[in-house]
Design an enzyme around this catalytic site. Sequence first.
Site, PDB file in Angstrom:
ATOM      1  N   ASP A 477       0.835  -1.207   0.000  1.00 26.30           N
ATOM      2  CA  ASP A 477       0.000   0.000   0.000  1.00 26.30           C
ATOM      3  C   ASP A 477       0.869   1.255   0.000  1.00 26.30           C
ATOM      4  O   ASP A 477       2.077   1.213   0.309  1.00 26.30           O
ATOM      5  CB  ASP A 477      -0.886  -0.042   1.254  1.00 26.30           C
ATOM      6  CG  ASP A 477      -2.157   0.778   1.128  1.00 26.30           C
ATOM      7  OD1 ASP A 477      -2.280   1.552   0.166  1.00 26.30           O
ATOM      8  OD2 ASP A 477      -3.019   0.645   2.014  1.00 26.30           O
ATOM      9  N   ASP A 547     -10.680   2.065  -3.358  1.00 25.02           N
ATOM     10  CA  ASP A 547     -11.256   1.810  -2.035  1.00 25.02           C
ATOM     11  C   ASP A 547     -12.774   1.788  -2.105  1.00 25.02           C
ATOM     12  O   ASP A 547     -13.443   1.391  -1.155  1.00 25.02           O
ATOM     13  CB  ASP A 547     -10.811   2.894  -1.043  1.00 25.02           C
ATOM     14  CG  ASP A 547      -9.455   2.563  -0.448  1.00 25.02           C
ATOM     15  OD1 ASP A 547      -9.015   1.409  -0.583  1.00 25.02           O
ATOM     16  OD2 ASP A 547      -8.835   3.464   0.148  1.00 25.02           O
TER      17      ASP A 547
HETATM   18  C1  DGJ Z   1      -5.799   1.940   1.723  1.00 28.84           C
HETATM   19  C2  DGJ Z   1      -6.181   0.682   1.019  1.00 28.84           C
HETATM   20  O1  DGJ Z   1      -6.707   0.966  -0.232  1.00 28.84           O
HETATM   21  C3  DGJ Z   1      -7.171  -0.068   1.889  1.00 28.84           C
HETATM   22  O2  DGJ Z   1      -7.639  -1.199   1.218  1.00 28.84           O
HETATM   23  C4  DGJ Z   1      -6.530  -0.425   3.179  1.00 28.84           C
HETATM   24  O3  DGJ Z   1      -5.482  -1.327   2.964  1.00 28.84           O
HETATM   25  C5  DGJ Z   1      -6.023   0.837   3.878  1.00 28.84           C
HETATM   26  N1  DGJ Z   1      -5.219   1.634   3.014  1.00 28.84           N
HETATM   27  C6  DGJ Z   1      -5.237   0.489   5.116  1.00 28.84           C
HETATM   28  O4  DGJ Z   1      -4.637   1.560   5.676  1.00 28.84           O
END
Ligand code: DGJ
Length: 728
Positions: A477, A547
Amino acid sequence: MAIQYQEHKKIFELHTKSSTYLIGITPEGYVGHIYYGKRLHREVSAYLLRTAEAPFTPEVNKREKVAFMDSFPMEYPVGGTGDYRESCFNVRNEKGQMGSELLYRTHEIYKGKKKLEGLPASFGNGEEVETLEITLADEVLGLETVLCYSVFEKEDMIARSIRVNNKGSETLLLEKVYSACLDMDNDAFEMISLCGGWARERNIQRTPLHYGKQSICSLRGESSHQEHPFIALVTPETTQKQGEVYAMHFVYSGNFLAQAEVSQFDSVRMVMGIHGEQFTWKLSSGESFQAPEVICTYSGEGLGKMSRSFHDFYRNHMIRSVYNHKKRPVLINNWEATYFDFDDEKLLDIAKEAKSCGIEMLVMDDGWFGKRNFDDNSLGDWVVNEEKIKGGLKKLVDQVNGIGLEFGIWFEPEMVSPDSELYRAHPDWALQIDGREGSMCRNQYVLDLSRAEIVDCVYESVAKILRNANVRYVKWDMNRQLTDLGSVCLDRERHKELFHRYVLGVYELQERLVTEFPELLLENCSGGGGRFDPGMLYYSPQIWCSDDTDAVERLAIQEGTALIYPLSAMGAHISDCPNHITGRVTPFETRGHVALAGSFGYELDITKIPEAEREMISGQVEMYHAYNDLVREGDYYRIASYHENNKFDAWAVSSKDKTEVLVTYVQVLAEPNRRSRKLYLQGFDECALYHLEGTEQVYSGEMLMYGGFLMEPMKGDYVSRLYYFIKE
Ligand code: DGJ
């Protein structure tokens, strides 16, 4: 032979299955663009360079050199010597004077394709790709610029990049090195780009070109949620099935510019490369600079053909992972299930329930390390929090494996929390400007990955975890964009190298990871889909798309993404409702059908969702297993677009031999007093008959494509259907 040089005409011919690209050299050595378009089969000539028209070439009339420079269709335009359109290449000498002139010196044609030093790039063997390198020289600066064209005949793609060699004695300052240019006459083109923001990435935008420059870009240090390193110029009548398309896609994960400029003479210059703002590169005598690759394609058969060419190309020549052509395990990720509030017991509860529904992997997301119970600490401290994961990581992984699930884990390796052991030990490791408090974003700073010792340390802290437990998947990430562009180790002259050096640091980390752990399934992610680009695809076969897991929002996000990326590259999960971002409630079945168009998984607390939904999961997992080979490897056809009609969405995936076709239809908004809706399907063999699964119906391919298929009327918003046709 994909590439030929006509010595007597001074023309390079680059041929793919259905396109031809022609480059010409004028007697003075200017390298110009003659033609890109439909495949040509007979004699070619250079008249489209228009060198006989006023303004004259320099040899004929030296007074008019500037007029020539400002109208000639350049293959690689330079700045400072008369071409006032956007240049691709700006360089300063030691005195600070800017300007260059690149003239043909030599060329080489060979089978295969070289690697690009330190950068992700397409690959292929001598049977699949042929490369032309044209070396241009600036005698005054002692500089060589190598224009590379790798022709992938079967996929109709040309991969282009630039290498700059300083062969002189002066230290040069490169201020701009774009990777590709296409000078053409403007054919009333419209520009397609992919734009959005966090939770609404890569929505399709189409606007007519006008005089002057229209561009999209990122100066955020990553390819970004906001604008995507892709543009296509299309003729006005272009649809999925017809029309001309010229597309460029950048294999790079940092700042970029993609631009079309309409000139006074109605020509259009399309360029792509590392953004010239916030970039310089100091090139000492004897050094080289490698600019990243741009993937170019031409389609004379509309956007659908373009998409399928990109999909094939990325599957065949960009994704290296062993998972490229393999079914990925159905995973359940605990992020939306628990956020930071979990421990080993909670994860094991989820794992047990997931196993009973046929799910194959548990992914432990953010919050397992340091003392992290919220987003304001511990990034950089990649040590498991034993208060949450009692007995340590290996014990948990073994227990999850014991239940019968594989184990995956989340990292955010590029970041550091001010409240972390790492930051307390090395406050100078964050990007920073002297005397200025760092700009906080999601309570974190960005590590200075231009420094080798930081790259080493970050790598070791991730690799140590993977060496000590049976971890089969990593979600990598990156939750903030770059600010405070300062490194304590770079001197004044090199500070504008920092953005690019950062990206090179990320690439080095991921290269090491996939080299040491070749069996690892890596999924890149950046606060959702903020770094969804072909550069990342080189390391990870799938990327978290957004997301936003709302099934309706995903229609637009996945349509935009699938315009260029194979469906298997899109991380897509079924989450709980009301959706955590939009608050919308959609049927569990529809969420499944939409996620099926990507790398499928779940993102919910399986121990808490309604029983009726939990009972549907094993059926959805079976559906994934039944259709994934087709979805992953097949040809994608966009049938209808909700972002265009505001009512419904439909796409189809057809196997390469057209023996099976899966159509997904989503009715977003119900309409009263409607009869069945006719859709012209695609992807069928027009000479064959197809049986529609679950019915007695048999249809001919040609009826379905030219007569249309009738979608049954359905009641309710957000309802969906799958139609699976199999050749008789
Ligand atoms: C952003 C990601 O897109 C989410 O799926 C998740 O992993 C969060 N970060 C965690 O901080």
